[in-house]
Design a protein around this motif. Sequence first.
Motif, PDB file in Angstrom:
ATOM      1  N   ILE A 128       0.844  -1.193   0.000  1.00  0.00           N
ATOM      2  CA  ILE A 128       0.000   0.000   0.000  1.00  0.00           C
ATOM      3  C   ILE A 128       0.880   1.243   0.000  1.00  0.00           C
ATOM      4  O   ILE A 128       1.896   1.294   0.697  1.00  0.00           O
ATOM      5  CB  ILE A 128      -0.932   0.014   1.225  1.00  0.00           C
ATOM      6  N   GLY A 129       0.466   2.252  -0.762  1.00  0.00           N
ATOM      7  CA  GLY A 129       1.227   3.502  -0.794  1.00  0.00           C
ATOM      8  C   GLY A 129       2.615   3.289  -1.365  1.00  0.00           C
ATOM      9  O   GLY A 129       2.810   2.586  -2.359  1.00  0.00           O
ATOM     10  N   LYS A 130       3.614   3.889  -0.699  1.00  0.00           N
ATOM     11  CA  LYS A 130       4.986   3.774  -1.181  1.00  0.00           C
ATOM     12  C   LYS A 130       5.505   2.346  -1.106  1.00  0.00           C
ATOM     13  O   LYS A 130       6.415   1.972  -1.847  1.00  0.00           O
ATOM     14  CB  LYS A 130       5.892   4.715  -0.386  1.00  0.00           C
ATOM     15  N   SER A 131       4.934   1.546  -0.230  1.00  0.00           N
ATOM     16  CA  SER A 131       5.382   0.158  -0.096  1.00  0.00           C
ATOM     17  C   SER A 131       5.076  -0.662  -1.347  1.00  0.00           C
ATOM     18  O   SER A 131       5.725  -1.677  -1.605  1.00  0.00           O
ATOM     19  CB  SER A 131       4.720  -0.499   1.118  1.00  0.00           C
ATOM     20  N   ARG A 132       4.086  -0.212  -2.131  1.00  0.00           N
ATOM     21  CA  ARG A 132       3.742  -0.958  -3.337  1.00  0.00           C
ATOM     22  C   ARG A 132       4.861  -0.869  -4.375  1.00  0.00           C
ATOM     23  O   ARG A 132       4.970  -1.734  -5.254  1.00  0.00           O
ATOM     24  CB  ARG A 132       2.430  -0.430  -3.925  1.00  0.00           C
ATOM     25  N   HIS A 133       5.686   0.159  -4.278  1.00  0.00           N
ATOM     26  CA  HIS A 133       6.771   0.291  -5.251  1.00  0.00           C
ATOM     27  C   HIS A 133       7.689  -0.922  -5.214  1.00  0.00           C
ATOM     28  O   HIS A 133       8.212  -1.354  -6.250  1.00  0.00           O
ATOM     29  CB  HIS A 133       7.581   1.562  -4.978  1.00  0.00           C
ATOM     30  N   ALA A 134       7.892  -1.491  -4.025  1.00  0.00           N
ATOM     31  CA  ALA A 134       8.739  -2.679  -3.907  1.00  0.00           C
ATOM     32  C   ALA A 134       8.136  -3.850  -4.671  1.00  0.00           C
ATOM     33  O   ALA A 134       8.856  -4.650  -5.274  1.00  0.00           O
ATOM     34  CB  ALA A 134       8.935  -3.041  -2.438  1.00  0.00           C
ATOM     35  N   ALA A 135       6.808  -3.960  -4.655  1.00  0.00           N
ATOM     36  CA  ALA A 135       6.132  -5.024  -5.401  1.00  0.00           C
ATOM     37  C   ALA A 135       6.331  -4.835  -6.902  1.00  0.00           C
ATOM     38  O   ALA A 135       6.582  -5.796  -7.639  1.00  0.00           O
ATOM     39  CB  ALA A 135       4.644  -5.034  -5.057  1.00  0.00           C
ATOM     40  N   GLU A 136       6.233  -3.590  -7.352  1.00  0.00           N
ATOM     41  CA  GLU A 136       6.426  -3.303  -8.776  1.00  0.00           C
ATOM     42  C   GLU A 136       7.879  -3.533  -9.189  1.00  0.00           C
ATOM     43  O   GLU A 136       8.158  -4.042 -10.281  1.00  0.00           O
ATOM     44  CB  GLU A 136       5.998  -1.869  -9.060  1.00  0.00           C
ATOM     45  N   SER A 224       9.312   8.136   6.567  1.00  0.00           N
ATOM     46  CA  SER A 224       9.497   8.114   5.111  1.00  0.00           C
ATOM     47  C   SER A 224      10.630   7.193   4.689  1.00  0.00           C
ATOM     48  O   SER A 224      10.728   6.809   3.523  1.00  0.00           O
ATOM     49  CB  SER A 224       9.786   9.531   4.603  1.00  0.00           C
ATOM     50  N   ILE A 225      11.499   6.826   5.617  1.00  0.00           N
ATOM     51  CA  ILE A 225      12.653   5.999   5.265  1.00  0.00           C
ATOM     52  C   ILE A 225      12.293   4.516   5.207  1.00  0.00           C
ATOM     53  O   ILE A 225      12.855   3.761   4.421  1.00  0.00           O
ATOM     54  CB  ILE A 225      13.798   6.220   6.274  1.00  0.00           C
ATOM     55  N   SER A 226      11.348   4.098   6.021  1.00  0.00           N
ATOM     56  CA  SER A 226      11.045   2.670   6.134  1.00  0.00           C
ATOM     57  C   SER A 226      10.811   1.980   4.794  1.00  0.00           C
ATOM     58  O   SER A 226      11.384   0.917   4.534  1.00  0.00           O
ATOM     59  CB  SER A 226       9.841   2.465   7.059  1.00  0.00           C
ATOM     60  N   PRO A 227       9.965   2.529   3.891  1.00  0.00           N
ATOM     61  CA  PRO A 227       9.732   1.836   2.613  1.00  0.00           C
ATOM     62  C   PRO A 227      10.968   1.751   1.725  1.00  0.00           C
ATOM     63  O   PRO A 227      11.036   0.888   0.842  1.00  0.00           O
ATOM     64  CB  PRO A 227       8.638   2.689   1.948  1.00  0.00           C
ATOM     65  N   VAL A 228      11.951   2.632   1.949  1.00  0.00           N
ATOM     66  CA  VAL A 228      13.175   2.589   1.149  1.00  0.00           C
ATOM     67  C   VAL A 228      13.872   1.244   1.320  1.00  0.00           C
ATOM     68  O   VAL A 228      14.431   0.687   0.372  1.00  0.00           O
ATOM     69  CB  VAL A 228      14.123   3.742   1.549  1.00  0.00           C
ATOM     70  N   LEU A 229      13.818   0.706   2.521  1.00  0.00           N
ATOM     71  CA  LEU A 229      14.466  -0.580   2.781  1.00  0.00           C
ATOM     72  C   LEU A 229      13.823  -1.711   1.987  1.00  0.00           C
ATOM     73  O   LEU A 229      14.482  -2.693   1.660  1.00  0.00           O
ATOM     74  CB  LEU A 229      14.415  -0.909   4.274  1.00  0.00           C
ATOM     75  N   PHE A 230      12.537  -1.589   1.698  1.00  0.00           N
ATOM     76  CA  PHE A 230      11.873  -2.613   0.896  1.00  0.00           C
ATOM     77  C   PHE A 230      12.527  -2.714  -0.480  1.00  0.00           C
ATOM     78  O   PHE A 230      12.779  -3.808  -0.985  1.00  0.00           O
ATOM     79  CB  PHE A 230      10.384  -2.300   0.734  1.00  0.00           C
ATOM     80  N   ASP A 231      12.779  -1.566  -1.092  1.00  0.00           N
ATOM     81  CA  ASP A 231      13.414  -1.563  -2.413  1.00  0.00           C
ATOM     82  C   ASP A 231      14.820  -2.158  -2.347  1.00  0.00           C
ATOM     83  O   ASP A 231      15.229  -2.931  -3.223  1.00  0.00           O
ATOM     84  CB  ASP A 231      13.487  -0.140  -2.965  1.00  0.00           C
ATOM     85  N   ILE A 232      15.567  -1.779  -1.318  1.00  0.00           N
ATOM     86  CA  ILE A 232      16.922  -2.312  -1.152  1.00  0.00           C
ATOM     87  C   ILE A 232      16.872  -3.826  -0.969  1.00  0.00           C
ATOM     88  O   ILE A 232      17.665  -4.572  -1.562  1.00  0.00           O
ATOM     89  CB  ILE A 232      17.612  -1.645   0.054  1.00  0.00           C
TER      90      ILE A 232
END
Length: 244
Positions: A128-136, A224-232
């Motif tokens: 959801i939200g910025k966290s969905r970017h990791a799924a994409e 705002s930093i938390s979802p960044v770790l998903f991408d990493i």
Amino acid sequence: MNPLQRMELHKSEFTQNDQIIYDRIMQNPSGITHMSTSTFAELCGVSQPALSRFVKGLGYARYQDFRADLIKMVAQQTEQSERGQEHLFYFSQLYQLLHEAEQLLTADYLRELGVYMGQFPRIFASGIGKSRHAAELLEILMRKHRRFAQAVSRDALNELADYMESDDLLMIFSVSGGEHIMKEALQTNGKVMLVTARPDPRYADQVDKLVLLPFLSADPEADSISPVLFDIFVELLVNYLPPV
């Protein structure tokens, strides 16, 4: 690992008293930095031995050691914020998170996760939200490795339940892993992997695979930093998938 991260790591082992202490701390971490053992135990409505057992379960010898770590964490965040240097505070948090993540995401651990994912012919991912970017991002990188992956919106999870097979994997990227997404995710037919920072205990035990990433603030959902770790995490993980 800061005190808040230690608590999350051991949360599934908490007793009733531990949960009371945890809730008090999370309500206002800076508010207890000046409290003695007796004062904080009284505030929580538990005995001093119960408080001592709580901090020892986190790896501290004494409550004073736990409090010292908490004071250090709060002071660092407050100092940089009061300087009006929000961008430096952001980078400081990011560097600390990267250090914590480096300790967690070892080659052996990533290889283990890669082998686990490699057994599924189809992988779906959502957030959801910025966290969905990791799924994409996962969908893009998995296809480069000639593997099936599809990012789906949270609204589409109900539809996914109709055609997802038992040998499929659904990866959920959610900082808190709460009801807003987990209720739908757990209704699907396949296995569920939750990648999170501070999982909701109501759902953490129901998933097939739990990946717990570090966080710094008392409310990682608003960080705002938390979802960044998903991408990493995704960038690293796909390199450890077994060959097709």
